[in-house]
Scaffold this motif. Structure first.
Motif, PDB file in Angstrom:
ATOM      1  N   ARG A   1       8.864  -0.492   1.453  1.00 36.36           N
ATOM      2  CA  ARG A   1       9.345   0.784   2.134  1.00 36.36           C
ATOM      3  C   ARG A   1      10.826  -0.095   2.622  1.00 36.36           C
ATOM      4  O   ARG A   1      10.883  -0.863   3.300  1.00 36.36           O
ATOM      5  CB  ARG A   1       8.868   1.188   3.606  1.00 36.36           C
ATOM      6  N   VAL A   2      12.024   0.754   2.377  1.00 28.65           N
ATOM      7  CA  VAL A   2      13.190   0.349   2.865  1.00 28.65           C
ATOM      8  C   VAL A   2      13.421   0.764   4.217  1.00 28.65           C
ATOM      9  O   VAL A   2      12.833   1.786   4.567  1.00 28.65           O
ATOM     10  CB  VAL A   2      14.325   1.004   2.222  1.00 28.65           C
ATOM     11  N   ILE A   3      13.602  -0.324   5.074  1.00 26.84           N
ATOM     12  CA  ILE A   3      13.721  -0.117   6.580  1.00 26.84           C
ATOM     13  C   ILE A   3      15.363  -0.150   7.131  1.00 26.84           C
ATOM     14  O   ILE A   3      15.490   0.130   8.390  1.00 26.84           O
ATOM     15  CB  ILE A   3      12.746  -0.898   7.365  1.00 26.84           C
ATOM     16  N   GLY A   4      16.210  -0.516   6.152  1.00 21.97           N
ATOM     17  CA  GLY A   4      17.287  -0.358   6.766  1.00 21.97           C
ATOM     18  C   GLY A   4      18.295  -1.405   5.663  1.00 21.97           C
ATOM     19  O   GLY A   4      17.811  -1.733   4.435  1.00 21.97           O
ATOM     20  N   PHE A   5      19.402  -1.750   6.035  1.00 17.97           N
ATOM     21  CA  PHE A   5      20.346  -2.303   4.919  1.00 17.97           C
ATOM     22  C   PHE A   5      21.257  -3.446   5.717  1.00 17.97           C
ATOM     23  O   PHE A   5      21.623  -3.096   6.991  1.00 17.97           O
ATOM     24  CB  PHE A   5      21.277  -1.336   4.357  1.00 17.97           C
TER      25      PHE A   5
ATOM     26  N   PRO B   1       6.558  -4.365   3.577  1.00 16.56           N
ATOM     27  CA  PRO B   1       5.115  -3.788   2.720  1.00 16.56           C
ATOM     28  C   PRO B   1       4.566  -2.565   3.625  1.00 16.56           C
ATOM     29  O   PRO B   1       4.494  -2.423   4.683  1.00 16.56           O
ATOM     30  CB  PRO B   1       4.304  -5.086   2.975  1.00 16.56           C
ATOM     31  N   CYS B   2       3.870  -1.676   2.670  1.00 13.85           N
ATOM     32  CA  CYS B   2       3.285  -0.538   3.089  1.00 13.85           C
ATOM     33  C   CYS B   2       2.349  -0.213   1.965  1.00 13.85           C
ATOM     34  O   CYS B   2       2.338  -0.539   0.970  1.00 13.85           O
ATOM     35  CB  CYS B   2       4.077   0.763   3.634  1.00 13.85           C
ATOM     36  N   ALA B   3       1.642   1.028   2.124  1.00 10.94           N
ATOM     37  CA  ALA B   3       0.895   1.820   0.959  1.00 10.94           C
ATOM     38  C   ALA B   3       1.931   2.294   0.169  1.00 10.94           C
ATOM     39  O   ALA B   3       2.726   2.698   0.479  1.00 10.94           O
ATOM     40  CB  ALA B   3      -0.260   2.442   1.439  1.00 10.94           C
ATOM     41  N   PRO B   4       1.429   2.341  -1.051  1.00  7.40           N
ATOM     42  CA  PRO B   4       2.202   3.188  -1.950  1.00  7.40           C
ATOM     43  C   PRO B   4       2.478   4.485  -1.487  1.00  7.40           C
ATOM     44  O   PRO B   4       1.400   5.011  -0.996  1.00  7.40           O
ATOM     45  CB  PRO B   4       1.491   2.739  -3.430  1.00  7.40           C
ATOM     46  N   ALA B   5       3.763   4.839  -1.686  1.00  2.88           N
ATOM     47  CA  ALA B   5       4.028   6.301  -1.195  1.00  2.88           C
ATOM     48  C   ALA B   5       5.270   6.789  -1.844  1.00  2.88           C
ATOM     49  O   ALA B   5       6.039   6.158  -2.365  1.00  2.88           O
ATOM     50  CB  ALA B   5       4.322   6.266   0.472  1.00  2.88           C
ATOM     51  N   PRO B   6       5.365   8.185  -1.866  1.00  6.55           N
ATOM     52  CA  PRO B   6       6.474   8.685  -2.587  1.00  6.55           C
ATOM     53  C   PRO B   6       7.934   8.352  -1.837  1.00  6.55           C
ATOM     54  O   PRO B   6       7.643   8.558  -0.347  1.00  6.55           O
ATOM     55  CB  PRO B   6       6.320  10.150  -2.794  1.00  6.55           C
TER      56      PRO B   6
END
Length: 160
Positions: free
Chosen positions: A33-37, A46-51
């Motif tokens: 998961r992108v949490i920022g830049f 990291p996280c579970a696969p998700a759209p």
């Protein structure tokens, strides 16, 4: 696909809106998961696969959802027409299959896995394949900004 890159939909009970995208990207398949830049570089967790957890999803969640009064996990569901990326020449790719391969993949993924919650009042098509699944012929550009009653354009197939 081989199901190793399967990305399940993220449905929210009672959510009035469903964003229907085309297919997951590498970040979605890997569960990053992108949490920022920092500058132009994306920061991940990291996280579970998700759209829609990659860069596009980050922008949608943080820039566009607030403008529409939407909040991920609260009042919007997220789904993809295709549930994994295409394997071409032995490698996962962001390229889309074409012709009969695409048609078969969309038919399989939507019939087997896509469940549009009954409370959904608005489905937002993100991309040409999502729009085509919803019954819109031609280019996605032709349909940008149009709103249809569900019974005017498309009858959601019943799950088997």
């Amino acid at each position: 696909g081989d199901m190793r890159g399967f990305v399940p939909d993220e449905t929210v009970a009672g959510a009035p809106v469903l964003v229907l995208a085309q297919n997951p990207g590498g970040d979605e398949e890997r569960g990053m998961r992108v949490i920022g830049f920092e500058g132009r570089e994306a920061l991940y967790e990291p996280c579970a696969p998700a759209p829609l957890i990659g860069k596009t999803g980050y922008m949608m969640e943080h820039e566009y959802f607030p403008l529409a009064g939407l909040e991920r996990g609260v009042n919007v569901s997220l789904a993809n027409v295709l549930k994994c990326r295409w394997i071409k020449n032995g490698r996962r790719t962001n390229d889309m299959p074409t012709g009969a391969t695409l048609k078969g993949a969309v038919a399989h993924c939507t019939k087997a896995y896509l469940r549009i919650p009954p409370e959904t009042q608005l489905v937002v098509a993100m991309g040409a394949h999502a729009a085509a699944y919803l019954g819109c012929e031609g280019s996605i550009t032709d349909w940008r900004g149009h709103v249809f009653e569900a019974n005017m354009c498309f009858a959601f197939p019943e799950p088997v």
